[in-house]
Design a protein around this motif. Structure first.
Motif, PDB file in Angstrom:
ATOM      1  N   ASN A   7      -5.024  10.898   9.243  1.00 41.96           N
ATOM      2  CA  ASN A   7      -3.991  11.337  10.246  1.00 41.96           C
ATOM      3  C   ASN A   7      -3.490  10.581  11.211  1.00 41.96           C
ATOM      4  OD1 ASN A   7      -3.224  14.327   9.489  1.00 41.96           O
ATOM      5  ND2 ASN A   7      -5.535  14.313   9.330  1.00 41.96           N
ATOM      6  N   THR A   8      -4.626   9.717  11.870  1.00 38.33           N
ATOM      7  CA  THR A   8      -4.412   8.601  12.562  1.00 38.33           C
ATOM      8  C   THR A   8      -3.327   7.603  12.048  1.00 38.33           C
ATOM      9  OG1 THR A   8      -6.489   9.021  14.008  1.00 38.33           O
ATOM     10  CG2 THR A   8      -5.327   6.935  14.263  1.00 38.33           C
ATOM     11  N   GLY A   9      -3.557   7.097  10.746  1.00 35.78           N
ATOM     12  CA  GLY A   9      -2.561   6.358  10.151  1.00 35.78           C
ATOM     13  C   GLY A   9      -1.072   6.891   9.925  1.00 35.78           C
ATOM     14  N   ILE A  10      -1.005   8.203   9.721  1.00 36.57           N
ATOM     15  CA  ILE A  10       0.295   8.645   9.691  1.00 36.57           C
ATOM     16  C   ILE A  10       1.061   8.457  10.995  1.00 36.57           C
ATOM     17  CG2 ILE A  10       1.653  10.992   9.734  1.00 36.57           C
ATOM     18  CD1 ILE A  10       0.364   9.956   6.929  1.00 36.57           C
TER      19      ILE A  10
ATOM     20  N   LEU B   8       4.480  -5.457   6.100  1.00 33.66           N
ATOM     21  CA  LEU B   8       3.401  -4.257   6.811  1.00 33.66           C
ATOM     22  C   LEU B   8       2.151  -3.915   5.800  1.00 33.66           C
ATOM     23  CD1 LEU B   8       6.488  -1.925   7.924  1.00 33.66           C
ATOM     24  CD2 LEU B   8       5.395  -4.072   9.142  1.00 33.66           C
ATOM     25  N   GLY B   9       1.082  -4.094   6.540  1.00 37.43           N
ATOM     26  CA  GLY B   9      -0.406  -3.724   5.796  1.00 37.43           C
ATOM     27  C   GLY B   9      -0.737  -2.414   5.837  1.00 37.43           C
ATOM     28  N   CYS B  10      -0.513  -1.686   4.757  1.00 32.96           N
ATOM     29  CA  CYS B  10      -1.280  -0.370   4.659  1.00 32.96           C
ATOM     30  C   CYS B  10      -2.166  -0.295   3.456  1.00 32.96           C
ATOM     31  CB  CYS B  10      -0.104   0.705   4.612  1.00 32.96           C
ATOM     32  SG  CYS B  10       1.136   0.498   5.710  1.00 32.96           S
ATOM     33  N   ASP B  11      -2.719  -1.665   3.297  1.00 28.75           N
ATOM     34  CA  ASP B  11      -3.440  -1.670   1.981  1.00 28.75           C
ATOM     35  C   ASP B  11      -4.957  -1.677   2.065  1.00 28.75           C
ATOM     36  OD1 ASP B  11      -3.117  -4.067   3.528  1.00 28.75           O
ATOM     37  OD2 ASP B  11      -3.069  -5.383   1.996  1.00 28.75           O
TER      38      ASP B  11
ATOM     39  N   LEU C   1      -0.033  -3.875  11.225  1.00 30.12           N
ATOM     40  CA  LEU C   1      -1.008  -3.170  10.280  1.00 30.12           C
ATOM     41  C   LEU C   1      -0.974  -1.841  10.615  1.00 30.12           C
ATOM     42  CD1 LEU C   1      -4.327  -5.482  10.680  1.00 30.12           C
ATOM     43  CD2 LEU C   1      -2.533  -5.411   8.762  1.00 30.12           C
ATOM     44  N   ALA C   2      -1.476  -0.716   9.688  1.00 34.18           N
ATOM     45  CA  ALA C   2      -1.366   0.690  10.017  1.00 34.18           C
ATOM     46  C   ALA C   2      -2.500   1.165   8.842  1.00 34.18           C
ATOM     47  CB  ALA C   2       0.148   1.176   9.768  1.00 34.18           C
ATOM     48  N   GLY C   3      -3.049   2.413   9.404  1.00 39.07           N
ATOM     49  CA  GLY C   3      -3.802   3.206   8.451  1.00 39.07           C
ATOM     50  C   GLY C   3      -5.076   2.323   8.255  1.00 39.07           C
ATOM     51  N   ASP C   4      -5.653   2.657   7.211  1.00 38.07           N
ATOM     52  CA  ASP C   4      -7.031   2.150   7.081  1.00 38.07           C
ATOM     53  C   ASP C   4      -7.186   0.319   7.142  1.00 38.07           C
ATOM     54  OD1 ASP C   4      -8.138   4.300   6.547  1.00 38.07           O
ATOM     55  OD2 ASP C   4      -8.314   4.199   4.439  1.00 38.07           O
TER      56      ASP C   4
ATOM     57  N   GLY D 163       0.877  -1.235  -0.041  1.00 42.39           N
ATOM     58  CA  GLY D 163      -0.083  -0.060   0.128  1.00 42.39           C
ATOM     59  C   GLY D 163       0.997   1.141   0.125  1.00 42.39           C
ATOM     60  N   ALA D 164       0.683   2.254  -1.090  1.00 45.46           N
ATOM     61  CA  ALA D 164       1.509   3.220  -1.288  1.00 45.46           C
ATOM     62  C   ALA D 164       0.617   4.547  -1.117  1.00 45.46           C
ATOM     63  CB  ALA D 164       2.347   3.334  -2.562  1.00 45.46           C
ATOM     64  N   GLY D 165      -0.348   4.503  -0.168  1.00 44.77           N
ATOM     65  CA  GLY D 165      -1.101   5.849   0.231  1.00 44.77           C
ATOM     66  C   GLY D 165      -0.115   6.845   1.105  1.00 44.77           C
ATOM     67  N   PRO D 166      -1.016   7.781   1.794  1.00 39.27           N
ATOM     68  CA  PRO D 166       0.214   8.472   2.377  1.00 39.27           C
ATOM     69  C   PRO D 166       0.649   7.763   3.841  1.00 39.27           C
ATOM     70  CG  PRO D 166      -2.122   9.556   2.128  1.00 39.27           C
ATOM     71  CD  PRO D 166      -2.112   8.187   1.514  1.00 39.27           C
ATOM     72  N   VAL D 167      -0.104   6.592   4.307  1.00 37.22           N
ATOM     73  CA  VAL D 167       0.391   5.993   5.380  1.00 37.22           C
ATOM     74  C   VAL D 167       1.582   4.890   4.900  1.00 37.22           C
ATOM     75  CG1 VAL D 167      -0.338   4.198   7.363  1.00 37.22           C
ATOM     76  CG2 VAL D 167      -1.919   6.124   6.420  1.00 37.22           C
ATOM     77  N   GLY D 168       1.249   4.357   3.780  1.00 38.31           N
ATOM     78  CA  GLY D 168       2.297   3.397   3.540  1.00 38.31           C
ATOM     79  C   GLY D 168       3.634   4.004   2.923  1.00 38.31           C
ATOM     80  N   MET D 169       3.296   5.211   2.354  1.00 45.20           N
ATOM     81  CA  MET D 169       4.656   5.965   1.806  1.00 45.20           C
ATOM     82  C   MET D 169       5.360   6.592   3.177  1.00 45.20           C
ATOM     83  SD  MET D 169       3.989   7.555  -1.859  1.00 45.20           S
ATOM     84  CE  MET D 169       2.557   8.582  -1.294  1.00 45.20           C
ATOM     85  N   THR D 170       4.508   7.325   4.085  1.00 49.61           N
ATOM     86  CA  THR D 170       5.271   7.948   5.293  1.00 49.61           C
ATOM     87  C   THR D 170       5.964   6.513   6.129  1.00 49.61           C
ATOM     88  OG1 THR D 170       3.867   9.486   5.332  1.00 49.61           O
ATOM     89  CG2 THR D 170       4.804   8.879   7.471  1.00 49.61           C
ATOM     90  N   LEU D 171       5.484   5.462   6.276  1.00 51.49           N
ATOM     91  CA  LEU D 171       6.068   4.322   6.796  1.00 51.49           C
ATOM     92  C   LEU D 171       7.306   4.045   5.983  1.00 51.49           C
ATOM     93  CD1 LEU D 171       6.380   2.162   8.857  1.00 51.49           C
ATOM     94  CD2 LEU D 171       4.561   0.810   7.604  1.00 51.49           C
TER      95      LEU D 171
END
Length: 554
Positions: A323-326, A181-184, A306-309, A14-22
């Protein structure tokens, strides 16, 4: 099916804001990361439209806060939140907020009201993601593969193997990694692979219809006092409306009336109710969706986290979701890096689950409470009448909004007030509380372990946050040289990278303890006026080197 000859240290799905920040958090520590996402480019869906102050503090640390601040609306565009009968009708109330330029100049009134060097910023995810991706590409140990998705995952004692599929060709590869790590997202394959499930309210409020559209005409209709977001209260329909670029891109949300099938709701009917007149426009995207309040029953299993959604979903109110995901990403990133390099022990991941799951639960309830509190306002059809009775009703509605909904926009408790009072990885916290967040809109700075390090302006208008090291930091405010030396030696002996940050007593402000040990995610791990009883035990415990159930350093 083919296999990589060399395993990766970490795979992020997952390369949304959470995955990319991670991935950035890992990349800036030199960790080898493969991040995959089925989308060919950053998102075209303007879902999240606020990057809150806590996220901006984190983005400041990775060097992109100013770039984000300059994205989205024009720099001189006010970011007021306005409540109206419709966009061309009566104004009920306005919460004023500064422009990005005023914040960049340091003249914004928010600096007097918000205890942060980085007030929240109104920017759509469509403008935010490219900035995060550009920063991601600065790290040679991070490889971003777009057009690939995770389709399966298995674990062994020393690794995890994730199956990846090229969405265009169907080609498959299996990658072995130390951690996956799942940010998917909400339908996370990674979450399902560990048998985790989302729990809570699958239908938390009325269903929604969202229209993302372009209209060169509408901006001029809004006039010179246009805000950033509008909440509109029609006689039948109601919802919210956002300016995305200050020119011709807009996003409209409407509640589906109770008892109506969402497919029967006409987008043009909702647009007319929101705007108050027809406008020339081009619909870019129309989405029907269901608000939920869901949190995964577990965030971690073995070498998977896991992180984010993928870990939590709820109504997009107050900007709480992304923002909670960040914050998830920052809290997980330093721990995974510590595990990969051998500095930390696996208990760190259990600390992550305890901390972030408690925040997820508390934040999801906060978002739902805001939605329910606002549900009954503006129901009287007389609200729209051009009469003394209508005017009185509008004044009454404005007063109610000022009382009830202010917390959504001044959510300092959610943004700064999270407390990890139940985490085994915190030493000397206050007694455990029922919720990780006490109130939505109240934040009391504290140096008690388990909370956010308070912000302090140092001489020459330097933020205390800018003095922190990338990893652990020890703030010293009049502490004895011997106490500092003992903690520093314990850190060195256990390979904990520690930056000692002396602060003059005259500059300390709310920093009321002589020694404050700060984690890489800027939460206080331990504090005191004298050194710990056993510095080595403290450091080892904070790095996860403890038996399960044994709190660090106790």
């Amino acid at each position: 099916m083919s296999f990589f000859l060399s395993p990766r240290q970490v795979v992020v799905a997952g390369a949304g804001p959470v995955g990319m920040t991670l991935a950035i958090e890992l990349g800036r520590r030199g960790i080898d990361v493969l991040i995959v996402d089925p989308s060919p480019a950053t998102t075209t869906n303007p879902r999240c439209n606020t990057t809150n102050a806590r996220s901006m503090e984190y983005f400041r640390r990775i060097g992109i806060a100013d770039a984000i601040r300059r994205a989205g609306l024009p720099l001189d565009h006010q970011t007021d939140v306005i409540y109206v009968t419709n966009l061309t009708g009566h104004e009920l109330l306005r919460f004023p907020f500064s422009s990005a330029q005023e914040i960049l100049d340091g003249t914004a009134f928010e600096f007097q009201e918000w205890p942060t060097p980085e007030p929240q910023h109104r920017v759509s995810q469509i403008f935010l993601e490219p900035i995060i991706e550009e920063r991601l590409r600065d790290f040679p140990t991070v490889e971003l593969r777009r057009g690939w998705e995770a389709t399966g995952l298995t674990q062994a004692a020393d690794s995890a193997s994730v199956t990846l599929r090229n969405v265009d060709t169907g080609e498959e590869e299996v990658v072995r990694a130390l951690f996956v790590l799942g940010c998917d997202g909400g339908s996370s394959v990674v979450r399902k692979s560990i048998g985790a499930r989302l729990e809570g309210d699958s239908t938390a409020a009325e269903e929604r219809l969202s229209v993302y559209f372009r209209s060169p005409e509408l901006r001029s209709i809004l006039g010179p006092d246009a805000g950033w977001m509008y909440w509109w209260y029609g006689s039948v329909h109601r919802g919210s409306f956002l300016q995305l670029d200050g020119r011709d891109l807009f996003l409209l949300h409407g509640r589906v009336p109770e008892g109506m099938d969402p497919d029967d709701l006409d987008p043009d009917e909702v647009m007319l109710a929101a705007i108050g007149r027809t406008v020339e426009h081009e619909k870019i995207q129309v989405i029907r969706w269901t608000p939920r309040r869901l949190v995964s029953n577990k965030f971690v299993e073995g070498r998977v986290a896991l992180a984010g959604d993928a870990a939590h979903l709820w109504l997009p109110l107050g900007g709480f979701g992304m923002n909670t995901g960040i914050a998830d990403a920052v809290g997980l990133g330093w721990r995974i890096a510590a595990l990969v390099t051998g500095v930390g022990d696996p208990q760190l991941l259990q600390d992550y689950e305890i901390e972030r799951r408690s925040v997820g639960e508390a934040t999801s309830h906060a978002a739902l409470r805001i939605d329910r509190d606002m549900k009954q306002i503006g129901r009287d059809p007389m609200l729209h009448e051009a009469s003394p009775a209508g005017e009185a009703l509008r004044a009454e509605a404005g007063d109610a909004i000022a009382t009830i909904d202010r917390k959504q926009w001044y959510s300092q408790g959610v943004q700064f007030g999270s407390r990890y009072s139940t985490s085994p990885g915190i030493v000397g916290s206050e007694p455990p509380s029922d919720s990780a967040i006490a109130t939505i809109d109240e934040y009391v700075p504290s140096t008690v372990a388990g909370g956010r390090l308070p912000h302090v302006w140092l001489p020459d208008h330097v933020s205390l946050f800018d003095r922190l090291g990338m990893e652990w930091s020890l703030l010293t405010i009049g502490a004895s040289t011997a106490d500092v030396a003992e903690i520093a030696e314990a850190a060195k002996s256990n390979h904990m990278e520690l930056t000692v940050v002396p602060v003059l007593t005259a500059d300390a402000g709310v920093l009321d303890r002589k020694l404050i040990l700060v984690r890489p995610d800027m939460f206080i791990a331990w504090s005191g006026d004298a050194g710990p009883r056993d510095p080595a035990e403290l450091v080892q415990g904070l790095l996860g080197q403890r038996t399960p159930g044994h709190a660090a350093g106790r």
